[in-house]
Enzyme design. Structure first.
Site, PDB file in Angstrom:
ATOM      1  N   MET A  67       0.828  -1.201   0.000  1.00 23.75           N
ATOM      2  CA  MET A  67       0.000   0.000   0.000  1.00 23.75           C
ATOM      3  C   MET A  67       0.868   1.260   0.000  1.00 23.75           C
ATOM      4  SD  MET A  67      -3.003   1.357  -0.064  1.00 23.75           S
ATOM      5  CE  MET A  67      -4.036  -0.099   0.191  1.00 23.75           C
ATOM      6  N   ASP A  68       1.891   1.272   0.826  1.00 24.74           N
ATOM      7  CA  ASP A  68       2.776   2.434   0.945  1.00 24.74           C
ATOM      8  C   ASP A  68       4.211   1.963   0.730  1.00 24.74           C
ATOM      9  OD1 ASP A  68       3.854   4.905   1.431  1.00 24.74           O
ATOM     10  OD2 ASP A  68       3.235   5.026   3.533  1.00 24.74           O
ATOM     11  N   LYS A  69       4.529   1.659  -0.512  1.00 28.05           N
ATOM     12  CA  LYS A  69       5.817   1.043  -0.831  1.00 28.05           C
ATOM     13  C   LYS A  69       7.005   1.883  -0.382  1.00 28.05           C
ATOM     14  CE  LYS A  69       4.144  -1.430  -4.950  1.00 28.05           C
ATOM     15  NZ  LYS A  69       4.520  -2.796  -4.588  1.00 28.05           N
ATOM     16  N   ASN A 114      -2.808  -7.821  -9.282  1.00 29.63           N
ATOM     17  CA  ASN A 114      -1.736  -6.862  -9.528  1.00 29.63           C
ATOM     18  C   ASN A 114      -0.503  -7.575 -10.076  1.00 29.63           C
ATOM     19  OD1 ASN A 114       0.921  -6.481  -7.768  1.00 29.63           O
ATOM     20  ND2 ASN A 114      -0.588  -7.555  -6.484  1.00 29.63           N
ATOM     21  N   ARG A 115       0.205  -6.861 -10.917  1.00 28.35           N
ATOM     22  CA  ARG A 115       1.522  -7.293 -11.384  1.00 28.35           C
ATOM     23  C   ARG A 115       2.465  -6.088 -11.338  1.00 28.35           C
ATOM     24  NH1 ARG A 115      -1.687  -8.151 -16.225  1.00 28.35           N
ATOM     25  NH2 ARG A 115      -1.497  -6.400 -17.701  1.00 28.35           N
ATOM     26  N   MET A 116       2.462  -5.416 -10.191  1.00 28.71           N
ATOM     27  CA  MET A 116       3.211  -4.171 -10.044  1.00 28.71           C
ATOM     28  C   MET A 116       4.700  -4.370 -10.300  1.00 28.71           C
ATOM     29  SD  MET A 116       0.717  -2.139  -9.400  1.00 28.71           S
ATOM     30  CE  MET A 116       1.477  -0.618  -8.886  1.00 28.71           C
ATOM     31  N   GLY A 117       5.277  -5.445  -9.756  1.00 25.96           N
ATOM     32  CA  GLY A 117       6.687  -5.723 -10.016  1.00 25.96           C
ATOM     33  C   GLY A 117       7.651  -4.935  -9.142  1.00 25.96           C
ATOM     34  N   PHE A 118       7.295  -4.775  -7.859  1.00 27.24           N
ATOM     35  CA  PHE A 118       8.184  -4.081  -6.910  1.00 27.24           C
ATOM     36  C   PHE A 118       8.581  -2.696  -7.416  1.00 27.24           C
ATOM     37  CE2 PHE A 118      10.177  -8.254  -5.012  1.00 27.24           C
ATOM     38  CZ  PHE A 118       8.990  -8.530  -4.372  1.00 27.24           C
ATOM     39  N   SER A 179       6.578 -13.077  -4.001  1.00 27.97           N
ATOM     40  CA  SER A 179       5.799 -12.336  -4.984  1.00 27.97           C
ATOM     41  C   SER A 179       5.847 -13.043  -6.337  1.00 27.97           C
ATOM     42  CB  SER A 179       6.349 -10.919  -5.150  1.00 27.97           C
ATOM     43  OG  SER A 179       5.725 -10.278  -6.253  1.00 27.97           O
ATOM     44  N   ASN A 181       5.463 -11.563  -9.145  1.00 33.03           N
ATOM     45  CA  ASN A 181       5.619 -10.547 -10.182  1.00 33.03           C
ATOM     46  C   ASN A 181       7.061 -10.143 -10.486  1.00 33.03           C
ATOM     47  OD1 ASN A 181       2.786 -10.354 -10.487  1.00 33.03           O
ATOM     48  ND2 ASN A 181       2.693  -9.059  -8.661  1.00 33.03           N
ATOM     49  N   THR A 182       8.024 -10.800  -9.845  1.00 34.10           N
ATOM     50  CA  THR A 182       9.443 -10.620 -10.189  1.00 34.10           C
ATOM     51  C   THR A 182       9.957 -11.964 -10.700  1.00 34.10           C
ATOM     52  OG1 THR A 182       9.825  -8.869  -8.564  1.00 34.10           O
ATOM     53  CG2 THR A 182      11.751 -10.117  -9.303  1.00 34.10           C
ATOM     54  N   LYS A 217       7.964 -14.169   4.228  1.00 38.94           N
ATOM     55  CA  LYS A 217       6.616 -14.115   3.656  1.00 38.94           C
ATOM     56  C   LYS A 217       6.481 -15.218   2.620  1.00 38.94           C
ATOM     57  CE  LYS A 217       3.104 -10.903   1.985  1.00 38.94           C
ATOM     58  NZ  LYS A 217       2.780  -9.470   1.822  1.00 38.94           N
ATOM     59  N   THR A 245      -0.458 -14.919   3.844  1.00 41.02           N
ATOM     60  CA  THR A 245       0.314 -15.283   2.670  1.00 41.02           C
ATOM     61  C   THR A 245       0.428 -14.096   1.711  1.00 41.02           C
ATOM     62  OG1 THR A 245      -1.636 -15.940   1.394  1.00 41.02           O
ATOM     63  CG2 THR A 245      -0.605 -17.637   2.742  1.00 41.02           C
ATOM     64  N   ASN A 246       1.228 -14.303   0.662  1.00 40.53           N
ATOM     65  CA  ASN A 246       1.299 -13.367  -0.446  1.00 40.53           C
ATOM     66  C   ASN A 246       0.102 -13.599  -1.365  1.00 40.53           C
ATOM     67  OD1 ASN A 246       2.469 -11.458  -2.312  1.00 40.53           O
ATOM     68  ND2 ASN A 246       4.487 -12.051  -1.568  1.00 40.53           N
ATOM     69  N   GLY A 270      -7.544 -10.758  -2.018  1.00 42.74           N
ATOM     70  CA  GLY A 270      -8.923 -10.470  -1.638  1.00 42.74           C
ATOM     71  C   GLY A 270      -9.700 -11.727  -1.295  1.00 42.74           C
TER      72      GLY A 270
END
Length: 341
Positions: A67-69, A114-118, A179, A181-182, A217, A245-246, A270
């Site tokens: 949320m607040d990277k 999401n696939r934000m990718g850090f 994650s 996404n990396t 995690k 979990t992630n 979710g």
């Protein structure tokens, strides 16, 4: 319900229904407000102190990483009722993350993909921000991960750099090896790779004073055998706890009306994770005979979900998707629901 019926629809209209723009504007607004939001704590805060990991938490409800990277709104989150905050995931090198669009809201499913990718400003930038503006009034966890540009066989040094850089500020570290996404990151959950990583991080931590807890995690998609191996490594290397979990790669539980979004790459969070995350928490608790404190996260959208997490063996819980979709009222409801247990 005011948030669901009026506030969230208005936020999405103003952002042209772009979930990432909603997220960015929310964090920017909270960052600007900062300590001015403190009076809100009278409405949202729950006093339910507990001691876990050698730390005292004003209540059991935390803000999950993501949320607040970059730690931009650290002084706002306690005013919204959170008993602890986890920032990140941050990496050694600043990185933009994956191409947009990369965040998808599924309101009918009560979920997000999401696939934000850090995407983050890097460990040094977070350290500079914490040095300039200070820590929040609640315990601070920092989630650290591998930079995308770093080869997998050089990942250990990435984590060690972030640990050293942020050690003066963290009340605990979350070692993110789960994650989706990396590329290649989840391979670090394998027994040999995780053993090497944890051994080096423990060594680095000892050189820095050795008092900051390290938590791992884990992904919800591990088999029982793979998770058991991971827990064995964690116990052998003195890990202080587990975050379970992630996000998941599974697409089970997506509402038919949103089936078209199931093809989007990334991690699902979710409501579809509610049952699985609690199962993983219970497995971890039973397999370790309660020796490892657990932060339960995934699919917590109300007090009943949070209570089931504690019943499964969690000591603390975190919110992310539920908070993003339903606002700070959820923090209050969950916090008070747990206090009344």
């Amino acid at each position: 319900m005011l948030f669901d019926r009026i506030v969230r629809p208005a936020m999405y209209r103003l952002a042209y229904h772009d979930p990432e723009a909603v997220h960015e504007r929310t964090v920017a607004l909270l960052s600007r407000a900062g300590t001015a939001l403190r009076p809100l704590s009278r409405a949202y805060r729950t006093d339910d102190p507990t001691t876990v990991l050698g730390l005292t938490f004003p209540n059991r409800v935390g803000l999950a990483a993501g949320m607040d990277k970059n730690g931009r709104a650290l002084h706002a989150w306690p005013a919204l009722g959170f008993g602890f905050v986890e920032v990140g995931t941050v990496t050694r090198h600043p990185q933009p993350g994956n191409p947009k669009p990369r965040l998808f809201s599924l309101p009918a499913t009560d979920a997000v993909i999401n696939r934000m990718g850090f995407n983050n400003d890097g460990a040094q930038a977070l350290a500079d921000r914490l040095a300039a503006h200070g820590k929040p009034a609640v315990p601070l966890g920092i989630s650290i991960g591998k930079s995308k540009v770093t080869p997998l066989d050089e990942a250990v040094e990435d984590y060690r750099f972030s640990l050293r850089t942020l050690h003066p500020y963290a009340d605990y570290f979350a070692i993110n090896v789960s994650s989706p996404n990396t590329p290649g990151l989840r391979a670090l959950q394998d027994k040999a790779a995780l053993a090497e990583l944890l051994a080096e991080l423990r060594k680095t931590g000892a050189e820095l004073g050795g008092r900051t807890p390290l938590l791992v995690k884990v992904a919800p998609d591990l088999t029982d055998d793979a998770l058991a191996e991971l827990l064995e490594v964690c116990l052998e290397h003195g890990v202080a706890g587990i975050i379970a979990t992630n996000t998941t790669l599974s697409r089970a539980g997506i509402a038919p009306a949103e089936a078209a979004l199931a093809s989007e790459a990334g991690g699902l969070s979710g409501r579809p994770l509610t049952q699985r995350s609690a199962e993983v928490v219970r497995f971890v608790h039973e397999k370790t005979e309660g020796k490892l404190p657990i932060i339960g996260v995934g699919g917590i959208l109300g007090p009943d979900d949070a209570r089931r997490m504690l019943d499964a063996g969690a000591s603390l819980i975190q919110l992310y998707t539920g908070f993003a979709l339903h606002g700070p009222g959820l923090v209050r409801r969950v916090g008070r629901g747990l206090a009344a247990r």
